[in-house]
Design a protein around this motif. Structure first.
Motif, PDB file in Angstrom:
ATOM      1  N   SER A  61       0.804  -1.224   0.000  1.00 18.13           N
ATOM      2  CA  SER A  61       0.000   0.000   0.000  1.00 18.13           C
ATOM      3  C   SER A  61       0.838   1.276   0.000  1.00 18.13           C
ATOM      4  O   SER A  61       0.330   2.351  -0.322  1.00 18.13           O
ATOM      5  N   LYS A  85      -2.182   9.923   1.272  1.00 19.09           N
ATOM      6  CA  LYS A  85      -3.608   9.717   1.033  1.00 19.09           C
ATOM      7  C   LYS A  85      -4.350   9.733   2.364  1.00 19.09           C
ATOM      8  O   LYS A  85      -3.764   9.410   3.405  1.00 19.09           O
ATOM      9  N   GLU A  87      -6.184   7.583   3.556  1.00 18.70           N
ATOM     10  CA  GLU A  87      -6.096   6.252   4.181  1.00 18.70           C
ATOM     11  C   GLU A  87      -4.751   5.998   4.859  1.00 18.70           C
ATOM     12  O   GLU A  87      -4.575   4.974   5.513  1.00 18.70           O
ATOM     13  N   ASP A  88      -3.810   6.921   4.718  1.00 17.94           N
ATOM     14  CA  ASP A  88      -2.538   6.827   5.458  1.00 17.94           C
ATOM     15  C   ASP A  88      -2.679   7.373   6.869  1.00 17.94           C
ATOM     16  O   ASP A  88      -1.742   7.263   7.673  1.00 17.94           O
TER      17      ASP A  88
END
Length: 124
Positions: A61, A85, A87-88
């Motif tokens: 990822s 991002k 989602e990080d």
């Protein structure tokens, strides 16, 4: 060895941050060092690692976006994070272990030493 993580913060999507993991008590070059992250409600997950040999490994990822490196003179391991991002977003932890084997490199329970976490928040 004692580990001190720093460098987290709030950044917009697409931005960059550099995390630092400063070691004291022992030379960091004698350890494998990894970064893990944990988002609320999620398990701790592997991000990247650097072995004593300098060999590096990354989670799929983050591959191509994150770079782990080590400065022996400063006794510090870095995690350069680019193209961030949402989602990080997570608390990031650095971990170290002297005798970890390759097959355990991505397993959080295999590391003996952990620093305190540093919060990374990526806004969309």
């Amino acid at each position: 060895v004692q580990l001190q993580a720093s460098g987290g913060g709030l950044v917009q999507a697409g931005g960059s941050l550099r995390l630092s993991c400063a070691a004291s008590g022992r030379p960091i070059r004698t350890y494998a060092v990894a970064w893990f992250r944990q988002a609320p409600g999620n398990e701790r997950e592997f991000v990247a690692a650097i072995r004593r040999t300098g060999h590096t490994a990354y989670a799929d990822s983050v591959k191509g976006r994150f770079t782990i490196s080590r400065d022996n003179a400063l006794n510090t391991v870095y995690l350069q994070m680019n193209s961030l991002k949402p989602e990080d977003t997570a608390v990031y932890y650095c971990a170290a272990d002297e005798g970890i084997i390759l097959s355990s490199l991505r397993r959080s329970s295999a590391y003996d030493y952990y620093g305190q976490g540093t919060q990374v928040t990526v806004s969309s």
